[in-house]
Design a protein around this motif. Sequence first.
Motif, PDB file in Angstrom:
ATOM      1  N   ALA A  63       0.827  -1.208   0.000  1.00 31.32           N
ATOM      2  CA  ALA A  63       0.000   0.000   0.000  1.00 31.32           C
ATOM      3  C   ALA A  63       0.861   1.257   0.000  1.00 31.32           C
ATOM      4  CB  ALA A  63      -0.926  -0.006   1.215  1.00 31.32           C
ATOM      5  N   LEU A  64       1.928   1.258   0.772  1.00 29.90           N
ATOM      6  CA  LEU A  64       2.785   2.439   0.852  1.00 29.90           C
ATOM      7  C   LEU A  64       3.578   2.656  -0.441  1.00 29.90           C
ATOM      8  CD1 LEU A  64       3.961   1.978   4.529  1.00 29.90           C
ATOM      9  CD2 LEU A  64       2.616   3.897   3.660  1.00 29.90           C
ATOM     10  N   ILE A  65       4.050   1.565  -1.042  1.00 30.91           N
ATOM     11  CA  ILE A  65       4.758   1.709  -2.321  1.00 30.91           C
ATOM     12  C   ILE A  65       3.831   2.293  -3.377  1.00 30.91           C
ATOM     13  CG2 ILE A  65       5.862   0.453  -4.223  1.00 30.91           C
ATOM     14  CD1 ILE A  65       6.872  -1.555  -2.124  1.00 30.91           C
ATOM     15  N   ALA A  66       2.602   1.740  -3.448  1.00 27.04           N
ATOM     16  CA  ALA A  66       1.644   2.251  -4.428  1.00 27.04           C
ATOM     17  C   ALA A  66       1.276   3.702  -4.145  1.00 27.04           C
ATOM     18  CB  ALA A  66       0.392   1.371  -4.435  1.00 27.04           C
ATOM     19  N   ALA A  67       1.174   4.059  -2.875  1.00 26.04           N
ATOM     20  CA  ALA A  67       0.847   5.441  -2.523  1.00 26.04           C
ATOM     21  C   ALA A  67       1.969   6.396  -2.929  1.00 26.04           C
ATOM     22  CB  ALA A  67       0.589   5.544  -1.019  1.00 26.04           C
ATOM     23  N   ARG A  68       3.208   5.963  -2.778  1.00 26.21           N
ATOM     24  CA  ARG A  68       4.317   6.818  -3.212  1.00 26.21           C
ATOM     25  C   ARG A  68       4.312   6.995  -4.728  1.00 26.21           C
ATOM     26  NH1 ARG A  68       6.911   4.250   1.273  1.00 26.21           N
ATOM     27  NH2 ARG A  68       7.735   2.542   0.004  1.00 26.21           N
ATOM     28  N   ARG A  69       3.971   5.955  -5.462  1.00 31.97           N
ATOM     29  CA  ARG A  69       3.877   6.081  -6.918  1.00 31.97           C
ATOM     30  C   ARG A  69       2.703   6.985  -7.313  1.00 31.97           C
ATOM     31  NH1 ARG A  69       5.325  -0.217  -8.625  1.00 31.97           N
ATOM     32  NH2 ARG A  69       7.462  -0.132  -7.824  1.00 31.97           N
ATOM     33  N   HIS A  70       1.618   6.884  -6.565  1.00 30.98           N
ATOM     34  CA  HIS A  70       0.489   7.775  -6.806  1.00 30.98           C
ATOM     35  C   HIS A  70       0.906   9.222  -6.589  1.00 30.98           C
ATOM     36  CE1 HIS A  70      -3.796   9.187  -5.560  1.00 30.98           C
ATOM     37  NE2 HIS A  70      -3.603   9.364  -6.854  1.00 30.98           N
ATOM     38  N   LEU A  71       1.643   9.462  -5.521  1.00 36.03           N
ATOM     39  CA  LEU A  71       2.100  10.811  -5.213  1.00 36.03           C
ATOM     40  C   LEU A  71       3.055  11.334  -6.284  1.00 36.03           C
ATOM     41  CD1 LEU A  71       2.229  13.225  -3.285  1.00 36.03           C
ATOM     42  CD2 LEU A  71       3.964  11.991  -1.965  1.00 36.03           C
ATOM     43  N   ALA A  72       3.925  10.441  -6.785  1.00 35.07           N
ATOM     44  CA  ALA A  72       4.854  10.857  -7.841  1.00 35.07           C
ATOM     45  C   ALA A  72       4.111  11.192  -9.126  1.00 35.07           C
ATOM     46  CB  ALA A  72       5.886   9.761  -8.096  1.00 35.07           C
ATOM     47  N   ALA A  73       3.045  10.443  -9.405  1.00 35.98           N
ATOM     48  CA  ALA A  73       2.285  10.672 -10.641  1.00 35.98           C
ATOM     49  C   ALA A  73       1.357  11.866 -10.524  1.00 35.98           C
ATOM     50  CB  ALA A  73       1.479   9.421 -10.998  1.00 35.98           C
ATOM     51  N   VAL A  74       0.824  12.068  -9.322  1.00 31.62           N
ATOM     52  CA  VAL A  74      -0.136  13.160  -9.095  1.00 31.62           C
ATOM     53  C   VAL A  74       0.319  13.930  -7.853  1.00 31.62           C
ATOM     54  CG1 VAL A  74      -2.577  13.760  -8.865  1.00 31.62           C
ATOM     55  CG2 VAL A  74      -1.934  11.619  -9.987  1.00 31.62           C
ATOM     56  N   PRO A  75       1.310  14.804  -7.988  1.00 29.45           N
ATOM     57  CA  PRO A  75       1.897  15.478  -6.824  1.00 29.45           C
ATOM     58  C   PRO A  75       1.062  16.659  -6.335  1.00 29.45           C
ATOM     59  CG  PRO A  75       3.030  16.163  -8.810  1.00 29.45           C
ATOM     60  CD  PRO A  75       2.019  15.134  -9.242  1.00 29.45           C
ATOM     61  N   THR A  76      -0.079  16.362  -5.746  1.00 30.95           N
ATOM     62  CA  THR A  76      -0.969  17.405  -5.235  1.00 30.95           C
ATOM     63  C   THR A  76      -0.993  17.365  -3.714  1.00 30.95           C
ATOM     64  OG1 THR A  76      -2.914  15.974  -5.216  1.00 30.95           O
ATOM     65  CG2 THR A  76      -2.423  17.150  -7.278  1.00 30.95           C
ATOM     66  N   ALA A  77      -1.566  18.416  -3.136  1.00 29.82           N
ATOM     67  CA  ALA A  77      -1.713  18.446  -1.685  1.00 29.82           C
ATOM     68  C   ALA A  77      -2.582  17.284  -1.200  1.00 29.82           C
ATOM     69  CB  ALA A  77      -2.319  19.780  -1.255  1.00 29.82           C
ATOM     70  N   GLU A  78      -3.594  16.931  -1.986  1.00 31.70           N
ATOM     71  CA  GLU A  78      -4.500  15.849  -1.593  1.00 31.70           C
ATOM     72  C   GLU A  78      -3.779  14.505  -1.540  1.00 31.70           C
ATOM     73  OE1 GLU A  78      -6.645  19.312  -2.672  1.00 31.70           O
ATOM     74  OE2 GLU A  78      -5.175  18.172  -3.860  1.00 31.70           O
ATOM     75  N   THR A  79      -2.949  14.216  -2.556  1.00 30.98           N
ATOM     76  CA  THR A  79      -2.247  12.929  -2.549  1.00 30.98           C
ATOM     77  C   THR A  79      -1.167  12.902  -1.468  1.00 30.98           C
ATOM     78  OG1 THR A  79      -0.818  13.743  -4.337  1.00 30.98           O
ATOM     79  CG2 THR A  79      -2.695  12.364  -4.957  1.00 30.98           C
ATOM     80  N   GLN A  80      -0.534  14.033  -1.200  1.00 24.57           N
ATOM     81  CA  GLN A  80       0.468  14.078  -0.140  1.00 24.57           C
ATOM     82  C   GLN A  80      -0.180  13.852   1.222  1.00 24.57           C
ATOM     83  OE1 GLN A  80       3.211  17.319  -0.486  1.00 24.57           O
ATOM     84  NE2 GLN A  80       4.108  17.012   1.534  1.00 24.57           N
ATOM     85  N   LEU A  81      -1.353  14.445   1.426  1.00 27.89           N
ATOM     86  CA  LEU A  81      -2.056  14.237   2.691  1.00 27.89           C
ATOM     87  C   LEU A  81      -2.543  12.800   2.807  1.00 27.89           C
ATOM     88  CD1 LEU A  81      -3.107  15.413   5.311  1.00 27.89           C
ATOM     89  CD2 LEU A  81      -5.152  16.186   4.088  1.00 27.89           C
ATOM     90  N   ALA A  82      -3.018  12.226   1.702  1.00 33.12           N
ATOM     91  CA  ALA A  82      -3.458  10.827   1.715  1.00 33.12           C
ATOM     92  C   ALA A  82      -2.304   9.901   2.087  1.00 33.12           C
ATOM     93  CB  ALA A  82      -4.037  10.444   0.357  1.00 33.12           C
ATOM     94  N   TYR A  83      -1.111  10.212   1.586  1.00 34.08           N
ATOM     95  CA  TYR A  83       0.063   9.404   1.927  1.00 34.08           C
ATOM     96  C   TYR A  83       0.383   9.538   3.412  1.00 34.08           C
ATOM     97  CZ  TYR A  83       4.882   7.683   1.870  1.00 34.08           C
ATOM     98  OH  TYR A  83       6.041   6.996   2.126  1.00 34.08           O
ATOM     99  N   ALA A  84       0.308  10.746   3.944  1.00 34.14           N
ATOM    100  CA  ALA A  84       0.548  10.955   5.375  1.00 34.14           C
ATOM    101  C   ALA A  84      -0.468  10.168   6.210  1.00 34.14           C
ATOM    102  CB  ALA A  84       0.477  12.440   5.703  1.00 34.14           C
ATOM    103  N   GLN A  85      -1.721  10.188   5.797  1.00 34.98           N
ATOM    104  CA  GLN A  85      -2.762   9.453   6.522  1.00 34.98           C
ATOM    105  C   GLN A  85      -2.527   7.951   6.479  1.00 34.98           C
ATOM    106  OE1 GLN A  85      -6.034  11.127   4.336  1.00 34.98           O
ATOM    107  NE2 GLN A  85      -6.447  12.722   5.872  1.00 34.98           N
ATOM    108  N   LEU A  86      -2.052   7.448   5.339  1.00 32.41           N
ATOM    109  CA  LEU A  86      -1.759   6.016   5.232  1.00 32.41           C
ATOM    110  C   LEU A  86      -0.604   5.638   6.141  1.00 32.41           C
ATOM    111  CD1 LEU A  86      -2.323   3.291   3.887  1.00 32.41           C
ATOM    112  CD2 LEU A  86      -0.760   3.961   2.052  1.00 32.41           C
ATOM    113  N   LEU A  87       0.404   6.478   6.229  1.00 28.05           N
ATOM    114  CA  LEU A  87       1.498   6.215   7.159  1.00 28.05           C
ATOM    115  C   LEU A  87       0.966   6.092   8.586  1.00 28.05           C
ATOM    116  CD1 LEU A  87       4.145   8.681   5.696  1.00 28.05           C
ATOM    117  CD2 LEU A  87       4.448   6.203   5.889  1.00 28.05           C
ATOM    118  N   GLN A  88       0.082   6.999   8.961  1.00 27.75           N
ATOM    119  CA  GLN A  88      -0.497   6.936  10.305  1.00 27.75           C
ATOM    120  C   GLN A  88      -1.325   5.662  10.492  1.00 27.75           C
ATOM    121  OE1 GLN A  88      -4.006   7.459  11.202  1.00 27.75           O
ATOM    122  NE2 GLN A  88      -3.475   7.120  13.340  1.00 27.75           N
TER     123      GLN A  88
END
Length: 496
Positions: A63-88
């Motif tokens: 899940a975290l690897i895919a989230a990082r790829r999502h963030l790289a492909a769509v570098p928005t505030a929303e995807t960055q926050l979603a990644y932070a939430q997944l880490l939590q």
Amino acid sequence: MTDALQTLDGAQAVNLAVQAFQARDRDACAALLAQAIRADPPLGAKWGAVSRMAATIGEATLALIAARRHLAAVPTAETQLAYAQLLQQTGRTAEGRDQAAALVRQRPNDPAALHFLATAQVQLGKAEEAEAILRRIMALPSVAFGAENAWHVLADMKTFAEADPDVAAMEALLARIGTGAERRESRIVLLYALGKAYDDQGRIDDAFAAFDEAARLQKATSDYDADLADRFVDAVVGGWDREFMARLPASDSASDRPIFVLGLPRSGTTLVEQILVSHSEVTDGAEANLFRPAAMAVGGYTPDEMLASLPGPNGAALPSRVARAYLHLLDERFGKTGRVVDKTLNQTRMLGLIHQCLPQAKFVWLRRHPAGIAWSCFRTRFAKGVDWTRSLTDIGRHFRGEDRLWAHWTAVLPPETLLTVPYEELVAEPDLWMRRILDHVGLSWEDQVRDFHKTDRAVTTASFAQVRKPLYSKSATAWKRYEEKLAPFFAAYEGR
């Protein structure tokens, strides 16, 4: 299956993973998602869906690897926050906090990023830092009607004195929010915050009125069915006995790594979790919610649903497969060493299946005066999964079912498996009960366990403040001020 996986391209693997997920084949879904991760196809924004699916089946690394790829492909505030939430969500609260802090540096007036950062600081025990962020949110001109979440977090952190100006500020915001349907959720959140403030000030009628209105607003849109819940308990108590368990396939798991802490929310489960994780041989603990995805292949937790899941070529190995999947998910979440505390809510309702899959696991069941738990549940805003807390009558019926399950599992499970811990006795005689708990789960005494409140870790439940204090008994009797108002609970719980 491994050879076949190697011939799939990444997009094919994702499509087949969706099919496996729909077929409740968790292991196949995980293997296909891992193949998709290895192939690394150009999925762009679709990596977000891959991450969510992996998280749903408990595969934190994927899940975290895919989230990082999502963030790289769509570098928005929303995807960055979603990644932070997944880490939590996957137990990496400090990393999530750091991600949110980076986002706040980029977007200093983003209320969503600020709120997540404040929440992470609370969970990590950084109260002063959290309060500063929360008040920063409240001061933003853009959140005139959106500060209720900040107030709710702050209310849980502090004790309100008489004539506290924060109470007047919340009352003014509630008046601006009004009673319209478009701001219903905002009103609910703020009512819980105000109820807590009024309770601190001793304003009993105002506090109860706030909690009661919040509960009624939530109950109006809830699909909770108390009759259905009672029928589930009937089925478990009536059929999941020793004879039934003897008919089921045995598990080959000999692991005692997980320690399951059971009990109603607000019954002391987080306290016992904190005591256990203060031991050097216990890595960590959480409301991990990993057994459900591990047991995806099981259609349900009643005896009939269990039997319906067994036919097929792998039916005889089902308990062993579930155990291996669960232990793998523990490794994903907590690492591969040390004992782990799992205090996921509602696992009392699947205890027979857990024991069948993990026969060496130990259970610690917290029991507390029902009125104390009822009041604590009624005044707590639960995010999801506990809709029975939105009515005093539903709480009473749910508690009756929980009592029946406790009596049933106490009689059915091997006596060395389950320890019942009365919360009030734990508070009154902590050394005695801490030693009993450690002995029950096979751990030797260590003096630092006595100072559990000093253990530095993220606490993500509503009890984050209490477990960072020494044991105290005040909360055990807090309900007595509301005894008359709890009449609907007593009527439902006692069957009057």
